[in-house]
Write a protein that holds these residues in place. Structure first.
Motif, mmCIF file in Angstrom:
data_model
loop_
_atom_site.group_PDB
_atom_site.id
_atom_site.type_symbol
_atom_site.label_atom_id
_atom_site.label_comp_id
_atom_site.label_asym_id
_atom_site.label_seq_id
_atom_site.Cartn_x
_atom_site.Cartn_y
_atom_site.Cartn_z
ATOM 1 N N TYR A 169 0.859 -1.186 0.000
ATOM 2 C CA TYR A 169 0.000 0.000 0.000
ATOM 3 C C TYR A 169 0.892 1.232 0.000
ATOM 4 C CZ TYR A 169 -3.845 -3.107 1.296
ATOM 5 O OH TYR A 169 -4.790 -4.109 1.304
ATOM 6 N N ILE A 170 0.448 2.248 -0.686
ATOM 7 C CA ILE A 170 1.170 3.512 -0.706
ATOM 8 C C ILE A 170 0.604 4.404 0.393
ATOM 9 C CG2 ILE A 170 1.728 5.573 -2.046
ATOM 10 C CD1 ILE A 170 3.093 3.060 -3.034
ATOM 11 N N ALA A 171 1.463 4.909 1.252
ATOM 12 C CA ALA A 171 1.046 5.807 2.334
ATOM 13 C C ALA A 171 1.543 7.214 2.020
ATOM 14 C CB ALA A 171 1.592 5.333 3.666
ATOM 15 N N LEU A 172 0.624 8.170 2.072
ATOM 16 C CA LEU A 172 0.949 9.573 1.841
ATOM 17 C C LEU A 172 0.622 10.368 3.094
ATOM 18 C CD1 LEU A 172 -0.653 10.015 -1.702
ATOM 19 C CD2 LEU A 172 1.768 9.726 -1.192
ATOM 20 N N CYS A 173 1.575 11.183 3.542
ATOM 21 C CA CYS A 173 1.351 11.989 4.745
ATOM 22 C C CYS A 173 2.235 13.217 4.688
ATOM 23 C CB CYS A 173 1.659 11.173 6.001
ATOM 24 S SG CYS A 173 1.327 12.042 7.546
ATOM 25 N N GLY A 174 1.643 14.377 4.924
ATOM 26 C CA GLY A 174 2.408 15.601 4.963
ATOM 27 C C GLY A 174 3.090 15.918 3.649
ATOM 28 N N GLU A 175 4.255 16.563 3.750
ATOM 29 C CA GLU A 175 4.981 16.979 2.560
ATOM 30 C C GLU A 175 5.987 15.944 2.089
ATOM 31 O OE1 GLU A 175 6.774 20.692 3.530
ATOM 32 O OE2 GLU A 175 4.872 21.794 3.607
ATOM 33 N N ASP A 176 6.178 14.885 2.871
ATOM 34 C CA ASP A 176 7.150 13.861 2.491
ATOM 35 C C ASP A 176 6.630 13.032 1.329
ATOM 36 O OD1 ASP A 176 8.477 14.884 4.613
ATOM 37 O OD2 ASP A 176 8.692 12.990 5.697
ATOM 38 N N GLY A 177 7.539 12.338 0.695
ATOM 39 C CA GLY A 177 7.174 11.487 -0.418
ATOM 40 C C GLY A 177 6.435 10.245 0.039
ATOM 41 N N PRO A 178 5.864 9.492 -0.913
ATOM 42 C CA PRO A 178 5.124 8.279 -0.563
ATOM 43 C C PRO A 178 6.045 7.181 -0.052
ATOM 44 C CG PRO A 178 5.329 8.480 -2.947
ATOM 45 C CD PRO A 178 5.872 9.746 -2.369
ATOM 46 N N VAL A 179 5.509 6.361 0.847
ATOM 47 C CA VAL A 179 6.238 5.188 1.340
ATOM 48 C C VAL A 179 5.348 3.965 1.170
ATOM 49 C CG1 VAL A 179 7.627 6.499 2.996
ATOM 50 C CG2 VAL A 179 5.435 5.538 3.710
ATOM 51 N N THR A 180 5.975 2.820 1.057
ATOM 52 C CA THR A 180 5.246 1.562 0.909
ATOM 53 C C THR A 180 5.100 0.903 2.276
ATOM 54 O OG1 THR A 180 6.137 1.255 -1.314
ATOM 55 C CG2 THR A 180 5.205 -0.680 -0.230
ATOM 56 N N VAL A 181 3.897 0.486 2.594
ATOM 57 C CA VAL A 181 3.639 -0.199 3.865
ATOM 58 C C VAL A 181 2.887 -1.498 3.596
ATOM 59 C CG1 VAL A 181 3.546 1.976 5.155
ATOM 60 C CG2 VAL A 181 1.454 0.988 4.265
ATOM 61 N N GLN A 182 3.037 -2.442 4.508
ATOM 62 C CA GLN A 182 2.290 -3.705 4.456
ATOM 63 C C GLN A 182 1.425 -3.828 5.702
ATOM 64 O OE1 GLN A 182 5.694 -3.917 3.396
ATOM 65 N NE2 GLN A 182 5.012 -4.067 1.271
ATOM 66 N N MET A 183 0.246 -4.382 5.512
ATOM 67 C CA MET A 183 -0.642 -4.641 6.643
ATOM 68 C C MET A 183 -0.336 -6.032 7.202
ATOM 69 S SD MET A 183 -2.343 -1.896 6.915
ATOM 70 C CE MET A 183 -2.309 -0.429 5.873
ATOM 71 N N PRO A 184 -0.169 -6.165 8.507
ATOM 72 C CA PRO A 184 0.297 -7.436 9.086
ATOM 73 C C PRO A 184 -0.830 -8.446 9.323
ATOM 74 C CG PRO A 184 0.090 -5.810 10.812
ATOM 75 C CD PRO A 184 -0.290 -5.111 9.537
ATOM 76 N N PHE A 185 -1.798 -8.502 8.419
ATOM 77 C CA PHE A 185 -2.940 -9.388 8.636
ATOM 78 C C PHE A 185 -3.256 -10.169 7.366
ATOM 79 C CE2 PHE A 185 -3.848 -5.469 11.144
ATOM 80 C CZ PHE A 185 -3.733 -6.011 12.419
ATOM 81 N N GLU A 186 -3.460 -11.447 7.529
ATOM 82 C CA GLU A 186 -4.152 -12.221 6.500
ATOM 83 C C GLU A 186 -5.648 -11.982 6.686
ATOM 84 O OE1 GLU A 186 -3.144 -13.871 4.018
ATOM 85 O OE2 GLU A 186 -1.024 -14.380 4.374
ATOM 86 N N HIS A 187 -6.387 -11.969 5.602
ATOM 87 C CA HIS A 187 -7.796 -11.592 5.679
ATOM 88 C C HIS A 187 -8.582 -12.513 6.618
ATOM 89 C CE1 HIS A 187 -10.978 -9.076 3.839
ATOM 90 N NE2 HIS A 187 -11.749 -10.079 4.195
#
Length: 668
Positions: free
Chosen positions: A33-51
């Motif tokens: 997932y792409i996370a956008l916050c503030g003026e910084d560039g996007p970062v990639t994050v993973q959710m620690p859950f299987e559905h």
């Protein structure tokens, strides 16, 4: 806490994105997932859950009916473990920690974390449970409960353009509850909470006027018992409600093999259970005209319904009930993503509506609600059940401040209306109404309450830093003291005992003197405020503060002030339109009357009458006979006849009343 919370809120937006449609995607630690916050560039994050794993863990968060929630260790451990896992997700976004760090240390500051989610599967994650990781405020504690740096979280449906919102509309509340097939809900507790919340704005009636009081309540609050969807739709189509509060049980709903949660309302035909999904409820709440344009839309919908914020399934388009309502255009939706204890739902109704109607910023209210649920719903995670979908436009703080100011003034007006009724100030000028001695205690209590509220209002931080706001509130305090002075004077006239009569006359004079001092302080704060100058001159010329020798000296002492006030008002009028122009005309009309005191020997009664008639006729033509500026101006000129009579001007106010004509508002 800051007295005006809207001034102390820092918004931080965190957005999670992924490619593809919002539905039909399962959670997986492998999905980036792409996370956008503030003026910084996007970062990639993973959710620690299987559905499947997340669904099982969420089921463990549901209360077991045969267990004391305070002793359910397995559920409590799950709350902690899931909170830590979600906290680690937030810690993957360096910009979030940076944004929070920029606010740290500012006393009384609230951080509003706005979570924008486009993917339905992310809506399953209870972000409200998050535990702060190292480096976050209150690390190791629930992020949205800790007090080192108060943080409130709301969700928002991602959309192309922001929703329009008008926060300061006149309050109208629809309370709909349903108990189909013997399903009980705490309707009385919720009704009591709503009733107490609106109490400061309900007209005070005499004993024996219960029917009239019920009608007064109905002007603000409408109740639909055992409500059906049709009844809710018809109510919202016929009346512009600002708030809708729905109390009902949540129930699973299957559609084409897809399981969701709905609201258990009553069937229109036989009263049986009608499980309504978010789409149907949204259609009922957002009335539209024949062209499809939205006619009425509530500003806020509160759902005291279990699982109303629970998405459950991501296979097909459409989310939770709250998600659907927000997506349909309702700016604020507050719901529960887990089952909610009945006591907790009543606390939520009490906190939400009491604070909101008093003008508090809803972001502070949500933070306070979590705190309250944590302390009073011990052993539960009801504090994390609260989920809010919210739209916050750029001018939201100004809208909240305007609504709060309006509510405060309306509260004062209710109290003054009661005082005026007790002492006979609402009576026509030709009649004399004497208040019974038994009313003295109530009059004194109301006056004391008004003064305490005004003092707190004047001492709020924004009144200290802004000369305009300070002057306005000082002027409001002065006007209130003037009305208190009139009330005590009328009350003194009703006394047969000389001691009581003299005591109330002394209280009246003190109020007039306090009024004059407040006007003077307001004038020193904002010297170019023509209304303040005029009112200072008006109160100074009243018989209570100026005997005949003092009255004759007014022209010499304040004649230049009067001339300056006229000139400033005329300049203002040339640049004004609509209601602003009407107020300028009203001020010029009053200054024309005051010319008898301040205009010198060259200013005649004939000239005053001609000017007053001209200004008042223009006001009436501009605003119409029932506009508030007309009513207010009539009330002020009536005071010169009834409360401040002088031989020098007794005939002049009547010219204003004749030019303004009858006003239906005055008879209310």
């Amino acid at each position: 806490m800051n007295a005006n919370p809207s001034k102390a809120i820092q918004k931080v937006k965190l957005e999670f994105l992924r490619p593809g449609p919002p539905h039909n995607q399962l959670l997986s630690p492998l999905t980036p997932y792409i996370a956008l916050c503030g003026e910084d560039g996007p970062v990639t994050v993973q959710m620690p859950f299987e559905h499947r794993q997340l669904l099982m863990r969420l089921r463990r968060l549901r209360y077991d009916s045969d267990k004391n929630p305070a002793q359910d260790e397995q559920r409590q451990a799950e709350v902690r473990d899931m909170g830590e896992a979600i906290g680690r997700v937030f810690s993957q976004v360096p910009a979030l920690l940076s944004e929070l760090g920029s606010v740290f240390g500012e006393a009384g500051k609230l951080v509003h974390l706005s979570l924008s989610l486009s993917a339905f599967e992310l809506g399953l994650i209870p972000f409200e449970l998050a535990v702060g990781m190292d480096g976050f405020p209150g690390s190791g504690s629930p992020l949205f409960l800790q007090t080192r740096m108060p943080i409130t979280i709301t969700r928002e449906v991602r959309r192309g353009s922001p929703l329009p919102i008008k926060w300061d509309r006149p309050v109208r509340i629809l309370f709909a509850f349903a108990e189909p097939e013997g399903l009980n809900v705490p309707a009385q507790a919720h009704l009591n909470a709503l009733r107490m919340a609106i109490e400061p704005w309900v007209k005070v009636r005499n004993p024996g006027q219960s029917k009239e009081r019920v009608q007064d309540v109905k002007k603000i609050l409408t109740v639909l018992p055992n409500a059906s969807l049709k009844q809710i739709r018809e109510a919202c189509a016929s009346t512009e409600y600002t708030h809708v509060h729905i109390l009902a049980h949540g129930a699973p709903l299957e559609n084409s093999g897809d399981k969701r949660y709905g609201v258990a309302l009553c069937n229109e035909l036989d009263g049986s259970k009608d499980i309504v999904d978010g789409e149907r409820l949204a259609i009922a709440l957002t009335a539209r005209d024949a062209s499809g344009k939205m006619k009425f839309c509530p500003t806020m919908v509160t759902l005291a319904t279990c699982d109303s914020g629970n998405i459950e399934s991501v296979l097909t388009p459409g989310g939770s009930i709250a998600h659907e309502l927000h997506a349909a255009g309702i700016p604020w939706v507050i719901a529960s993503q887990f089952p909610l204890w009945m006591r907790a739902s009543a606390i939520a109704a009490e906190v939400l509506y009491h604070r909101l109607l008093n003008g508090a910023d809803p972001r502070w209210v949500i933070y306070e609600l979590r705190q309250r649920l944590r302390t009073e719903s011990f052993g539960t995670h009801d504090w994390a059940s609260i989920v809010a979908y919210a739209t916050v436009p750029a001018d939201f703080e100004q809208q909240v401040d305007a609504f709060r100011d309006k509510q405060i003034r309306a509260k004062f007006e209710i109290k003054f209306d009661r005082i005026d009724e007790l002492v006979g100030a609402n009576e026509d000028i030709e009649t004399t109404a004497l208040a019974p001695i038994a009313c003295g205690g109530e009059v004194q209590s109301l006056c004391k309450s008004i003064r305490a509220d005004l003092k707190a209002w004047r001492e709020e931080p924004e009144a200290v830093v802004s000369s305009k706001i300070k002057s306005e509130r000082l002027g409001m305090s002065a006007a209130s003291e003037k009305r208190i002075g009139i009330a005590y004077s009328l009350f003194a006239d009703s006394q047969s005992d000389d001691s009581s009569k003299n005591k109330n006359r002394e209280e009246s004079k003190k109020a007039y003197e306090a009024s004059r001092e407040f006007y003077r302080e307001a004038l020193e704060t904002e010297p170019h405020n023509y209304w303040v100058i005029t009112q200072y001159l008006s109160i100074t010329a009243t018989p209570a503060l100026a005997d005949e020798p003092a009255f004759k000296a007014l022209s010499k002492n304040y004649g230049l002030w009067w001339g300056a006030a006229r000139q400033i008002t005329e300049w203002q009028m040339r640049q004004s339109t609509g209601e602003s122009r009407a107020w300028s005309l009203a001020t010029l009309a009053e200054l024309a009357l005051l010319g008898i005191a301040y205009g010198g020997a060259g200013y005649s009664q004939k000239q005053a009458k001609e000017e007053i008639t001209r200004y008042c006729k223009e006001m009436r033509a501009l605003m119409g006979p029932d506009a508030f500026p007309i009513f207010s101006t009539r009330r002020q000129f009536r005071r010169y006849i009834r409360h401040w009579p002088r031989d020098q001007w007794n005939e002049i106010p009547q010219a204003a009343l004749q030019a303004l004509g009858n006003n239906s508002m005055e008879e209310k």
